[in-house]
Design a protein around this motif. Structure first.
Motif, PDB file in Angstrom:
ATOM      1  N   TYR A 192       0.829  -1.201   0.000  1.00 43.54           N
ATOM      2  CA  TYR A 192       0.000   0.000   0.000  1.00 43.54           C
ATOM      3  C   TYR A 192       0.867   1.256   0.000  1.00 43.54           C
ATOM      4  O   TYR A 192       2.070   1.198   0.278  1.00 43.54           O
ATOM      5  CB  TYR A 192      -0.910   0.008   1.242  1.00 43.54           C
ATOM      6  N   HIS A 193       0.232   2.368  -0.313  1.00 41.96           N
ATOM      7  CA  HIS A 193       0.845   3.689  -0.203  1.00 41.96           C
ATOM      8  C   HIS A 193      -0.095   4.572   0.604  1.00 41.96           C
ATOM      9  O   HIS A 193      -1.320   4.439   0.512  1.00 41.96           O
ATOM     10  CB  HIS A 193       1.081   4.310  -1.580  1.00 41.96           C
ATOM     11  N   ARG A 213      -2.135  -0.800  -4.706  1.00 41.11           N
ATOM     12  CA  ARG A 213      -1.936  -0.753  -6.152  1.00 41.11           C
ATOM     13  C   ARG A 213      -2.633  -1.919  -6.834  1.00 41.11           C
ATOM     14  O   ARG A 213      -2.422  -3.079  -6.496  1.00 41.11           O
ATOM     15  CB  ARG A 213      -0.446  -0.790  -6.479  1.00 41.11           C
ATOM     16  N   THR A 214      -3.476  -1.626  -7.810  1.00 43.33           N
ATOM     17  CA  THR A 214      -4.155  -2.645  -8.605  1.00 43.33           C
ATOM     18  C   THR A 214      -4.782  -1.989  -9.817  1.00 43.33           C
ATOM     19  O   THR A 214      -5.292  -0.859  -9.733  1.00 43.33           O
ATOM     20  CB  THR A 214      -5.253  -3.377  -7.806  1.00 43.33           C
ATOM     21  N   ASN A 215      -4.779  -2.679 -10.932  1.00 40.12           N
ATOM     22  CA  ASN A 215      -5.413  -2.160 -12.143  1.00 40.12           C
ATOM     23  C   ASN A 215      -6.924  -2.082 -12.005  1.00 40.12           C
ATOM     24  O   ASN A 215      -7.596  -1.450 -12.818  1.00 40.12           O
ATOM     25  CB  ASN A 215      -5.043  -3.029 -13.345  1.00 40.12           C
ATOM     26  N   GLU A 225       9.233   6.460  -5.623  1.00 37.88           N
ATOM     27  CA  GLU A 225       9.814   5.337  -4.886  1.00 37.88           C
ATOM     28  C   GLU A 225      11.084   5.733  -4.157  1.00 37.88           C
ATOM     29  O   GLU A 225      11.485   5.075  -3.198  1.00 37.88           O
ATOM     30  CB  GLU A 225      10.106   4.181  -5.849  1.00 37.88           C
ATOM     31  N   ASP A 378       5.923   7.967 -10.507  1.00 41.32           N
ATOM     32  CA  ASP A 378       5.230   6.891 -11.206  1.00 41.32           C
ATOM     33  C   ASP A 378       3.740   7.071 -10.931  1.00 41.32           C
ATOM     34  O   ASP A 378       3.351   7.421  -9.817  1.00 41.32           O
ATOM     35  CB  ASP A 378       5.705   5.535 -10.678  1.00 41.32           C
ATOM     36  N   PHE A 380      -0.091   5.282 -11.210  1.00 42.84           N
ATOM     37  CA  PHE A 380      -0.782   4.011 -11.436  1.00 42.84           C
ATOM     38  C   PHE A 380      -2.121   4.010 -10.713  1.00 42.84           C
ATOM     39  O   PHE A 380      -2.395   4.863  -9.866  1.00 42.84           O
ATOM     40  CB  PHE A 380       0.078   2.832 -10.966  1.00 42.84           C
ATOM     41  N   LYS A 381      -2.942   3.020 -11.062  1.00 42.61           N
ATOM     42  CA  LYS A 381      -4.266   2.893 -10.459  1.00 42.61           C
ATOM     43  C   LYS A 381      -4.158   2.195  -9.108  1.00 42.61           C
ATOM     44  O   LYS A 381      -3.310   1.329  -8.901  1.00 42.61           O
ATOM     45  CB  LYS A 381      -5.198   2.111 -11.381  1.00 42.61           C
ATOM     46  N   ALA A 382      -5.044   2.585  -8.203  1.00 44.44           N
ATOM     47  CA  ALA A 382      -5.043   2.003  -6.870  1.00 44.44           C
ATOM     48  C   ALA A 382      -6.451   2.047  -6.302  1.00 44.44           C
ATOM     49  O   ALA A 382      -7.296   2.820  -6.755  1.00 44.44           O
ATOM     50  CB  ALA A 382      -4.066   2.745  -5.957  1.00 44.44           C
ATOM     51  N   GLN A 432      -3.652  -8.334  -5.679  1.00 45.33           N
ATOM     52  CA  GLN A 432      -2.186  -8.301  -5.627  1.00 45.33           C
ATOM     53  C   GLN A 432      -1.558  -9.687  -5.528  1.00 45.33           C
ATOM     54  O   GLN A 432      -0.344  -9.819  -5.706  1.00 45.33           O
ATOM     55  CB  GLN A 432      -1.728  -7.463  -4.430  1.00 45.33           C
TER      56      GLN A 432
END
Length: 546
Positions: A192-193, A213-215, A225, A378, A380-382, A432
């Motif tokens: 996670y973030h 993080r996941t599409n 990062e 970066d 990305f989808k989450a 994940q």
């Protein structure tokens, strides 16, 4: 548990209506079944996973002083009207009337109910701080429920609330809850973030989202990062290279641009300007927040293109907000406020005179991190798995929850609110942790620690060995599923992989040599282990890192 007696309705084919990986696998592996749009039943395997996740939540909440409540899901409208959220929640809230005609609702969250208890029971600062939580069913009339357990109309939430006498106490409580959340998601095996976020309808001054993080996620986040910086794309900032615009024109110049309506068209128009030298203007109907500041990124409803041109406006009614990246920019080109013309030579501070500077632009992947020298962003989808808020006195002010401080002065209780979606833990863990064969559960929340697979239940030597291992593993404190079905070995292996139990012990023909096979689902590695040594071996592996 014996597989032959346990209800595990696995499916061989992907369900036609499954939208994301977690939805597809939860259905195929027999964890859930749909009752209606956004309403699901947990089957035995699914409920075991949910209970293991909730056990972790309880342990970490108790470790930071949490006291567990269980509050009603059915609420009278009065407490929601006191806080002002009866009207704010709109159609998202399930509303009903009782037989006497009184307005009621199904709870979306429990700030009002917990505040109501606090105002009646807490009188002095000596009773603070308090940390209260519950794991309770919540209801939200989602317009478009989707993605299995990710967007539901009925769901399970852990909601916690802290009560302090001042802001310093809230700051301390917030950090403790933040630390507890990190431990919860670490133990659940979710990467996670933590990102800065808007408090939305919950209100308050500060909030953090825990994003996996996941599409299949519904939000985009920007992450560095190198330093750990993370923010929702709507809040993310970056460090842009310095642009030198050269000498300033003595005056702006209007020039014809017939048919030019877009940035791209102006960039290719003879005598036009490249995209990085254009100023894009948009007109909004302004919406003010409680502190009279314009809302960051989206000050209100954007007017359609046909209404964008404003020739005259009453003095003081138009506020100009410019992106921080435009500070100091010169020789720029922008619209001329009339059709088929633009103006160039624009010095934004001289000619446009912004009333306020804000970070309005959306960052792009690869841009430099603003918080460190070496990092790049970066994107990305989450999906959101948890959200923590500093509520401050929003609810105590509106609902009259006060205490006497050390000086004997009556002050509003300072609150925090902290939520975790239980179903979202399951969804995120699967998104994940899966492969072509099925789910790969993190050990801490898997429905069982190990499955003992007897390849041929008609051979007494194999069934005796399987029964022995089953009993020994249970005595070792492990959750064990014995696959004693009269099925082909291949069917059993496929089901075990689909269900995602971390360890599989195969009792087969190697038993003649006193050995059985240990298969680690996550690593897809098999090892032959002596029958006498297997219980200790699995116990060591299953408990490692928990």
């Amino acid at each position: 548990m014996r597989w032959s007696q346990y209800f595990i309705p696995t499916l061989r084919e992907d369900p036609a209506d499954a939208e994301v990986v977690s939805h597809r696998l939860l259905l195929r592996a027999g964890y859930i079944r749909q009752l209606g749009a956004g309403v699901y039943s947990f089957l035995p395997l699914g409920w075991r996973v949910a209970q293991r996740a909730m056990k972790i939540i309880r342990e970490e909440m108790d470790a930071v002083g949490g006291q567990e409540f269980f509050l009603p899901a059915l609420h009278p409208s009065e407490v929601w009207k006191e806080s002002g959220r009866w009207a704010v929640m709109g159609e998202t809230m399930f509303r009903l009337k009782d037989r006497k005609g009184a307005d009621m609702c199904l709870g979306m969250t429990h700030e009002e109910v917990f505040t109501s208890i606090a105002r009646h029971e807490i009188r002095s600062y000596k009773q603070l701080p308090q940390v209260w939580y519950q794991i309770q069913t919540k209801f939200r009339d989602e317009e478009r429920p989707k993605s299995g357990l990710m967007r539901l109309r009925q769901f399970i939430m852990k909601d916690a609330y802290t009560f302090d006498v001042d802001k310093a106490g809230l700051d301390t409580a917030f950090e403790k809850q933040r630390g507890a959340y990190k431990k919860i998601f670490d133990r659940c095996g979710i990467k996670y973030h933590i990102v800065e976020a808007s408090s939305g309808a919950m209100g308050g001054s500060e909030s953090n989202e825990f994003m996996a993080r996941t599409n299949a996620g519904e939000d985009f986040i920007a992450v560095c990062e190198s330093c750990g910086y993370a923010a929702n794309l709507e809040k993310a900032t970056s460090r842009l290279p310095k642009i030198v615009d050269g000498a300033v024109h003595t005056a702006i110049e209007e020039f014809p641009t017939p048919g030019v309506r877009t940035i791209e068209a102006l960039a290719s128009f003879p005598g036009g300007a490249s995209a990085d030298r254009q100023i894009k203007t948009l007109v909004y109907v302004a919406t003010l927040t409680d502190d009279s500041k314009f809302m960051r990124r989206g000050v209100g409803r954007q007017l359609p293109g046909t209404e964008q041109r404003i020739i005259k406006y009453p003095e003081g009614t138009l506020t100009i907000i410019a992106d921080e990246a435009l500070k100091g920019r010169r020789n720029m080109t922008t619209g001329a406020n009339k059709d088929d013309f633009h103006i160039r030579g624009v010095d934004i501070e001289r000619d446009i005179k912004p009333d306020d500077w804000q970070d309005l632009r959306t960052v792009k992947a690869g841009e430099a991190c603003k918080n460190c020298e070496a990092g790049v962003l970066d994107i990305f989808k989450a999906m959101e798995i948890g959200h923590i808020f500093k509520l401050g006195t929003k609810y105590s002010d509106s609902m009259g929850a006060t205490v006497l401080n050390a000086e004997g002065k009556e002050v509003p209780i300072v609150m925090g609110s902290y939520g975790i979606g239980v179903e979202r833990i399951l969804s995120a863990a699967i998104e994940q942790n899966h492969d072509a064969d099925g789910i790969v559960w993190p050990k801490a929340i898997a429905p069982f620690d190990v499955v003992v697979t007897v390849t041929n239940v008609r051979q007494k030597e194999l069934t005796d060995a399987g029964e022995r291992l089953y009993e020994e593993l249970k005595r070792a404190g492990l959750e064990v599923l014995l696959d004693d079905r009269d099925e082909r070995a291949g069917v059993k292996f496929k089901d075990a992989d689909l269900v995602g139990i971390p360890f599989r012990i195969t009792v087969g023909k190697k038993i003649a040599d006193g050995k059985v096979e240990l298969f680690e689902r996550a690593k897809k590695q098999s090892t032959d282990v002596g029958l006498d040594d297997m219980a200790a071996k699995v116990q060591e592996l299953a408990l490692a890192g928990l």
